[in-house]
Design a protein around this motif. Structure first.
Motif, PDB file in Angstrom:
ATOM      1  N   ASN A 117      84.268  17.911  44.615  1.00 28.38           N
ATOM      2  CA  ASN A 117      84.161  18.430  45.981  1.00 28.38           C
ATOM      3  C   ASN A 117      83.894  19.934  46.040  1.00 28.38           C
ATOM      4  OD1 ASN A 117      84.764  16.206  48.079  1.00 28.38           O
ATOM      5  ND2 ASN A 117      86.244  15.838  46.445  1.00 28.38           N
ATOM      6  N   ILE A 118      84.397  20.694  45.084  1.00 33.24           N
ATOM      7  CA  ILE A 118      84.082  22.134  45.083  1.00 33.24           C
ATOM      8  C   ILE A 118      82.583  22.331  44.935  1.00 33.24           C
ATOM      9  CG2 ILE A 118      84.266  24.262  43.743  1.00 33.24           C
ATOM     10  CD1 ILE A 118      87.178  23.556  43.187  1.00 33.24           C
ATOM     11  N   GLY A 119      82.014  21.623  43.962  1.00 31.12           N
ATOM     12  CA  GLY A 119      80.582  21.757  43.746  1.00 31.12           C
ATOM     13  C   GLY A 119      79.758  21.191  44.879  1.00 31.12           C
ATOM     14  N   ALA A 120      80.090  19.974  45.316  1.00 31.01           N
ATOM     15  CA  ALA A 120      79.285  19.288  46.322  1.00 31.01           C
ATOM     16  C   ALA A 120      79.376  19.949  47.689  1.00 31.01           C
ATOM     17  CB  ALA A 120      79.709  17.822  46.414  1.00 31.01           C
ATOM     18  N   ILE A 121      80.569  20.388  48.076  1.00 29.22           N
ATOM     19  CA  ILE A 121      80.713  21.046  49.378  1.00 29.22           C
ATOM     20  C   ILE A 121      80.031  22.409  49.381  1.00 29.22           C
ATOM     21  CG2 ILE A 121      82.404  22.093  50.949  1.00 29.22           C
ATOM     22  CD1 ILE A 121      84.238  19.717  50.348  1.00 29.22           C
ATOM     23  N   THR A 122      80.050  23.085  48.247  1.00 34.47           N
ATOM     24  CA  THR A 122      79.308  24.347  48.143  1.00 34.47           C
ATOM     25  C   THR A 122      77.812  24.107  48.318  1.00 34.47           C
ATOM     26  OG1 THR A 122      80.973  25.203  46.601  1.00 34.47           O
ATOM     27  CG2 THR A 122      78.879  26.379  46.725  1.00 34.47           C
ATOM     28  N   VAL A 123      77.317  23.062  47.669  1.00 29.63           N
ATOM     29  CA  VAL A 123      75.906  22.690  47.841  1.00 29.63           C
ATOM     30  C   VAL A 123      75.618  22.366  49.299  1.00 29.63           C
ATOM     31  CG1 VAL A 123      74.155  20.947  47.286  1.00 29.63           C
ATOM     32  CG2 VAL A 123      75.618  21.867  45.477  1.00 29.63           C
ATOM     33  N   GLY A 124      76.489  21.573  49.921  1.00 29.31           N
ATOM     34  CA  GLY A 124      76.302  21.211  51.320  1.00 29.31           C
ATOM     35  C   GLY A 124      76.323  22.406  52.248  1.00 29.31           C
ATOM     36  N   SER A 125      77.141  23.389  51.936  1.00 26.14           N
ATOM     37  CA  SER A 125      77.210  24.602  52.773  1.00 26.14           C
ATOM     38  C   SER A 125      75.897  25.381  52.702  1.00 26.14           C
ATOM     39  CB  SER A 125      78.376  25.483  52.304  1.00 26.14           C
ATOM     40  OG  SER A 125      79.607  24.795  52.430  1.00 26.14           O
ATOM     41  N   PHE A 126      75.317  25.466  51.518  1.00 31.69           N
ATOM     42  CA  PHE A 126      74.014  26.130  51.393  1.00 31.69           C
ATOM     43  C   PHE A 126      72.945  25.360  52.163  1.00 31.69           C
ATOM     44  CE2 PHE A 126      75.699  28.196  47.403  1.00 31.69           C
ATOM     45  CZ  PHE A 126      75.529  29.500  47.850  1.00 31.69           C
ATOM     46  N   ILE A 127      72.997  24.022  52.093  1.00 31.04           N
ATOM     47  CA  ILE A 127      72.008  23.205  52.802  1.00 31.04           C
ATOM     48  C   ILE A 127      72.119  23.402  54.309  1.00 31.04           C
ATOM     49  CG2 ILE A 127      71.335  20.822  53.322  1.00 31.04           C
ATOM     50  CD1 ILE A 127      72.146  20.107  50.444  1.00 31.04           C
ATOM     51  N   LEU A 128      73.334  23.593  54.809  1.00 28.47           N
ATOM     52  CA  LEU A 128      73.528  23.815  56.239  1.00 28.47           C
ATOM     53  C   LEU A 128      72.705  25.003  56.730  1.00 28.47           C
ATOM     54  CD1 LEU A 128      75.073  23.216  58.905  1.00 28.47           C
ATOM     55  CD2 LEU A 128      76.862  24.791  58.078  1.00 28.47           C
ATOM     56  N   PHE A 129      72.670  26.076  55.946  1.00 28.17           N
ATOM     57  CA  PHE A 129      71.931  27.280  56.351  1.00 28.17           C
ATOM     58  C   PHE A 129      70.471  27.243  55.885  1.00 28.17           C
ATOM     59  CE2 PHE A 129      76.393  28.626  56.233  1.00 28.17           C
ATOM     60  CZ  PHE A 129      76.507  29.187  57.509  1.00 28.17           C
ATOM     61  N   PHE A 130      70.209  26.498  54.814  1.00 29.52           N
ATOM     62  CA  PHE A 130      68.838  26.401  54.286  1.00 29.52           C
ATOM     63  C   PHE A 130      68.509  24.932  54.042  1.00 29.52           C
ATOM     64  CE2 PHE A 130      70.456  30.559  53.029  1.00 29.52           C
ATOM     65  CZ  PHE A 130      69.437  31.412  53.453  1.00 29.52           C
ATOM     66  N   PRO A 131      68.126  24.209  55.091  1.00 22.28           N
ATOM     67  CA  PRO A 131      67.851  22.768  54.950  1.00 22.28           C
ATOM     68  C   PRO A 131      66.770  22.433  53.928  1.00 22.28           C
ATOM     69  CG  PRO A 131      68.009  23.372  57.270  1.00 22.28           C
ATOM     70  CD  PRO A 131      68.003  24.654  56.493  1.00 22.28           C
ATOM     71  N   ALA A 132      65.910  23.401  53.583  1.00 18.39           N
ATOM     72  CA  ALA A 132      64.862  23.159  52.581  1.00 18.39           C
ATOM     73  C   ALA A 132      65.451  22.839  51.214  1.00 18.39           C
ATOM     74  CB  ALA A 132      63.941  24.366  52.477  1.00 18.39           C
ATOM     75  N   LEU A 133      66.750  23.112  51.012  1.00 24.88           N
ATOM     76  CA  LEU A 133      67.398  22.843  49.731  1.00 24.88           C
ATOM     77  C   LEU A 133      67.858  21.398  49.602  1.00 24.88           C
ATOM     78  CD1 LEU A 133      69.633  26.061  49.535  1.00 24.88           C
ATOM     79  CD2 LEU A 133      67.513  25.630  48.264  1.00 24.88           C
ATOM     80  N   TYR A 134      67.733  20.607  50.656  1.00 20.69           N
ATOM     81  CA  TYR A 134      68.223  19.227  50.655  1.00 20.69           C
ATOM     82  C   TYR A 134      67.449  18.376  49.646  1.00 20.69           C
ATOM     83  CZ  TYR A 134      70.038  14.851  52.668  1.00 20.69           C
ATOM     84  OH  TYR A 134      70.662  13.644  52.865  1.00 20.69           O
ATOM     85  N   GLY A 135      68.167  17.662  48.810  1.00 23.08           N
ATOM     86  CA  GLY A 135      67.546  16.720  47.886  1.00 23.08           C
ATOM     87  C   GLY A 135      66.583  17.389  46.907  1.00 23.08           C
TER      88      GLY A 135
END
Length: 421
Positions: free
Chosen positions: A258-276
């Motif tokens: 969850n530390i890793g995944a939620i950090t990734v998700g937080s970046f995606i929230l501000f930069f959706p281009a990072l999704y997948g």
């Protein structure tokens, strides 16, 4: 008598290569289209429901993967392309059959829920396992294990990117790591088989923007992108190493995921281009950059994405996601090339073509990351309609990037001693 035995062995190798190529092509085709469909579906619907769901989405995918590994695959870890190397280096060490569903399912779940990697390495290991199992099952002499593994990888990568040459060279220079007549034979057979599938089922390139021309005055700037791409690849490799070390120190599986995944998700929230895998984000940024070249924020945003894409990919892998450096290297390199072109256009009043620099950046970074010059050249020249017009400048760029990367660090992401991929 010896000639007849040799001929019979080659015949069995040809039949085995055909079977492996067909199965590997089907595997790559289904994984590619299932992943693309569900990634796009979830990405669009999350944005419509609530953007904050992006924060928890990678956790969902990696948590499911964790339980699958624990209860279905009995805590057996996936270590990516290193597993293939280990199998090739010893006749007794084989890629077990569970690697096919494990990498297929885990790669799929990682990407559709936003994990910022790609399905390329998952496909490579799964198709290599098909080849290994074919040789183990007696369809060809055991001495042809390397040949059938490379045949599977050739077909898998060829179908993923829609280019036989890209898959062929990846199998030869990255997986086989050398020239051997029987390997060339099996890979060529697999390439012919996969070309039929590509012709009938996989005609659409990854990018929809056509390449129409390039200018000689842009070549020095492309060479600059090549050097920066090598630096970017080394930065990515260091991030993967550091991320895996840090996450290995976390004893709690819940915290590690969850530390890793939620950090990734937080970046995606501000930069959706990072999704997948971010190929959709690359499409959007190319379109935006082409129509709004004068906007100062666009190249700045691109530079931020250049830094963040390798970071979130490393965090995804550290948290337990399945994937590798293919898609992140291509996307981050493309963002880098676009940023350089936009800055040069703004500062020097040039008219550098954004799409061309995106492809040069992608090829340079990929070549530096995997030490595959011809692989990067042909994969990237197949990414957009008419991109083979860039064959010469892209070839120059990948050679420079490869040379600089080897100078910085003799290892790549697959051979670095401390990266347990």
């Amino acid at each position: 008598m010896k000639d007849k035995i040799k001929l019979y062995s080659y015949f069995k190798l040809m039949i085995g290569s055909i079977i492996v190529a067909v199965l590997s092509g089907l595997l790559a085709y289904t994984l590619k289209h299932l992943t693309t469909h569900w990634q796009d579906y979830l990405f669009e619907h999350v944005s419509q429901i609530n953007h904050y769901l992006y924060i928890i989405f990678p956790s969902i995918g990696i948590t499911i993967i964790y339980f699958l590994r624990k209860y279905v695959f009995q805590n057996k870890k996936n270590k990516g392309i290193r597993e293939i190397y280990r199998s090739l280096d010893t006749r007794q060490d084989h890629l077990p059959l569970y690697k096919i569903p494990s990498h297929y399912i885990n790669g799929f779940l990682t990407v559709i829920f936003g994990g910022s990697t790609g399905i390329e390495v998952s496909t490579v290991v799964a198709t290599a396992t098909l080849g290994n199992q074919m040789s183990k099952g007696g369809w060809a002499p055991m001495k042809y294990k390397r040949e059938l593994i490379c045949a599977g990888v050739t077909a898998g990568v060829a179908v993923l990117f829609g280019t036989v040459l890209g898959g062929w060279f990846f199998a030869i220079e990255v997986i086989a790591r050398g020239l051997k007549k029987t390997v060339l034979f099996s890979c060529t057979i697999a390439g012919i088989v996969s070309s039929i599938g590509i012709y009938y089922f996989e005609k659409e390139p990854l990018l929809s923007f056509p390449v129409e021309q390039w200018h000689w005055y842009g070549l020095p700037f492309m060479m600059l992108v090549a050097v920066l791409g090598a630096v970017l690849a080394n930065y990515f490799m260091k991030l993967v190493l550091t991320s895996k070390k840090l996450f290995a120190r976390i004893d709690s599986n819940f915290l590690r995921v969850n530390i890793g995944a939620i950090t990734v998700g937080s970046f995606i929230l501000f930069f959706p281009a990072l999704y997948g895998d971010s190929y959709h984000g690359l499409q959007q940024m190319i379109k935006l950059s082409t129509v709004s070249q004068g906007a100062v924020m666009i190249p700045i945003s691109l530079l931020i994405l250049v830094i963040l894409k390798p970071l979130v990919a490393s965090l995804t892998l550290g948290a337990g996601g399945d994937g590798g450096v293919f898609a992140p290297s291509i996307v981050a390199g493309a963002f880098l090339g676009m940023a350089v072109a936009l800055f040069c256009n703004m500062i020097f009043g040039l008219d550098l073509l954004i799409l061309n620099f995106a492809l040069v950046g992608a090829a340079s970074t990929l070549a530096a990351a995997i030490h595959g010059r011809f692989t990067a050249l042909f994969l990237i020249c197949s990414m957009a309609p008419g991109a083979y017009i860039l064959l010469f400048p892209v070839a120059i760029a990948v050679l420079i990037a490869y040379a600089v990367a080897k100078k910085i660090n003799p290892y790549n992401v697959y051979t670095y001693p401390e990266i347990a991929k």
